[in-house]
Design a protein around this motif. Structure first.
Motif, PDB file in Angstrom:
ATOM      1  N   PHE A  27     -12.209   3.520   3.825  1.00  0.00           N
ATOM      2  CA  PHE A  27     -11.431   4.032   2.709  1.00  0.00           C
ATOM      3  C   PHE A  27     -11.709   5.527   2.603  1.00  0.00           C
ATOM      4  O   PHE A  27     -12.669   6.034   3.183  1.00  0.00           O
ATOM      5  CB  PHE A  27     -11.848   3.351   1.397  1.00  0.00           C
TER       6      PHE A  27
ATOM      7  N   GLN B 131     -11.420   9.023  -0.319  1.00  0.00           N
ATOM      8  CA  GLN B 131     -11.163   9.466  -1.686  1.00  0.00           C
ATOM      9  C   GLN B 131     -11.168  10.982  -1.744  1.00  0.00           C
ATOM     10  O   GLN B 131     -12.168  11.621  -1.424  1.00  0.00           O
ATOM     11  CB  GLN B 131     -12.213   8.897  -2.643  1.00  0.00           C
TER      12      GLN B 131
ATOM     13  N   LYS C 273      -8.389  11.845  -7.064  1.00  0.00           N
ATOM     14  CA  LYS C 273      -7.512  10.736  -6.663  1.00  0.00           C
ATOM     15  C   LYS C 273      -8.302   9.438  -6.554  1.00  0.00           C
ATOM     16  O   LYS C 273      -9.525   9.435  -6.451  1.00  0.00           O
ATOM     17  CB  LYS C 273      -6.846  11.056  -5.324  1.00  0.00           C
ATOM     18  N   GLU C 274      -7.568   8.333  -6.557  1.00  0.00           N
ATOM     19  CA  GLU C 274      -8.203   7.032  -6.398  1.00  0.00           C
ATOM     20  C   GLU C 274      -8.612   6.814  -4.934  1.00  0.00           C
ATOM     21  O   GLU C 274      -8.068   7.436  -4.027  1.00  0.00           O
ATOM     22  CB  GLU C 274      -7.236   5.923  -6.834  1.00  0.00           C
ATOM     23  N   ARG C 275      -9.568   5.893  -4.752  1.00  0.00           N
ATOM     24  CA  ARG C 275      -9.988   5.554  -3.402  1.00  0.00           C
ATOM     25  C   ARG C 275      -8.821   4.854  -2.688  1.00  0.00           C
ATOM     26  O   ARG C 275      -8.220   3.925  -3.223  1.00  0.00           O
ATOM     27  CB  ARG C 275     -11.223   4.654  -3.447  1.00  0.00           C
ATOM     28  N   GLU C 276      -8.533   5.292  -1.475  1.00  0.00           N
ATOM     29  CA  GLU C 276      -7.359   4.856  -0.722  1.00  0.00           C
ATOM     30  C   GLU C 276      -7.766   4.107   0.542  1.00  0.00           C
ATOM     31  O   GLU C 276      -8.671   4.548   1.278  1.00  0.00           O
ATOM     32  CB  GLU C 276      -6.530   6.100  -0.334  1.00  0.00           C
TER      33      GLU C 276
ATOM     34  N   GLY D 232      -3.451   1.878   6.725  1.00  0.00           N
ATOM     35  CA  GLY D 232      -2.673   2.454   5.647  1.00  0.00           C
ATOM     36  C   GLY D 232      -1.480   3.206   6.221  1.00  0.00           C
ATOM     37  O   GLY D 232      -1.545   3.734   7.334  1.00  0.00           O
TER      38      GLY D 232
ATOM     39  N   SER E 280      -0.204   6.038   5.634  1.00  0.00           N
ATOM     40  CA  SER E 280      -0.350   7.473   5.868  1.00  0.00           C
ATOM     41  C   SER E 280      -1.118   7.795   7.154  1.00  0.00           C
ATOM     42  O   SER E 280      -1.099   8.943   7.601  1.00  0.00           O
ATOM     43  CB  SER E 280      -1.051   8.128   4.676  1.00  0.00           C
TER      44      SER E 280
ATOM     45  N   THR F 199      -7.126  -4.848   2.076  1.00  0.00           N
ATOM     46  CA  THR F 199      -6.751  -3.454   1.878  1.00  0.00           C
ATOM     47  C   THR F 199      -7.160  -2.964   0.489  1.00  0.00           C
ATOM     48  O   THR F 199      -6.824  -1.844   0.113  1.00  0.00           O
ATOM     49  CB  THR F 199      -5.237  -3.267   2.049  1.00  0.00           C
ATOM     50  N   LYS F 200      -7.869  -3.802  -0.242  1.00  0.00           N
ATOM     51  CA  LYS F 200      -8.254  -3.490  -1.620  1.00  0.00           C
ATOM     52  C   LYS F 200      -9.734  -3.117  -1.704  1.00  0.00           C
ATOM     53  O   LYS F 200     -10.572  -3.724  -1.036  1.00  0.00           O
ATOM     54  CB  LYS F 200      -7.996  -4.697  -2.528  1.00  0.00           C
TER      55      LYS F 200
END
Length: 122
Positions: free
Chosen positions: A37, A39, A43-46, A61, A63, A104-105
């Motif tokens: 992940f 971050q 911003k939120e952790r992606e 992801g 992106s 993915t969470k």
């Protein structure tokens, strides 16, 4: 839980490449599903990428699809994230995580590393 240590971050120019590593300081990673992940400030952790314990499932992801590759070497107890064609928007702290499922969470993972900074200059 398992203790994770990331390495390989740094400063790179846009279009360049980096390879991040995630290793366990104790328990074997071979039976864990792993993920990366990131971050960015404010911003939120992606979700970036995940890999099943067999290596057979690797979601990404949106992106980073086509630019990043996640892999693992269970013999070396290490998970990798190969990042190519880096963009300034990839700048973030990158975290390694381990969990019982491929997810993915953020909530799908119980163990996290301390993170490694990746900075992409334009």
């Amino acid at each position: 839980q398992v203790q994770l240590v990331e390495s390989g971050g740094g400063l790179v120019q846009a279009g360049g490449s980096l390879r991040l590593s995630c290793a366990s300081s104790g328990r074997t990673l071979s039976r864990y599903n792993m993920a990366w992940f990131r971050q960015a400030p404010g911003k939120e952790r992606e979700f970036v990428a995940a890999i099943s314990w067999t290596g057979g499932t690797t979601p990404y992801g949106d992106s980073v699809k086509g630019r990043f590759t996640i892999s693992r070497d269970n013999a070396k107890n290490t998970v990798y994230l190969q990042m190519t064609s880096l963009k300034p928007e990839d700048t973030a702290v990158y975290y390694c995580a381990a969990g019982p499922l491929v997810s993915t969470k953020v909530t799908g993972y119980a163990s996290w590393g301390q993170g490694t900074q990746v900075t992409v200059s334009s």
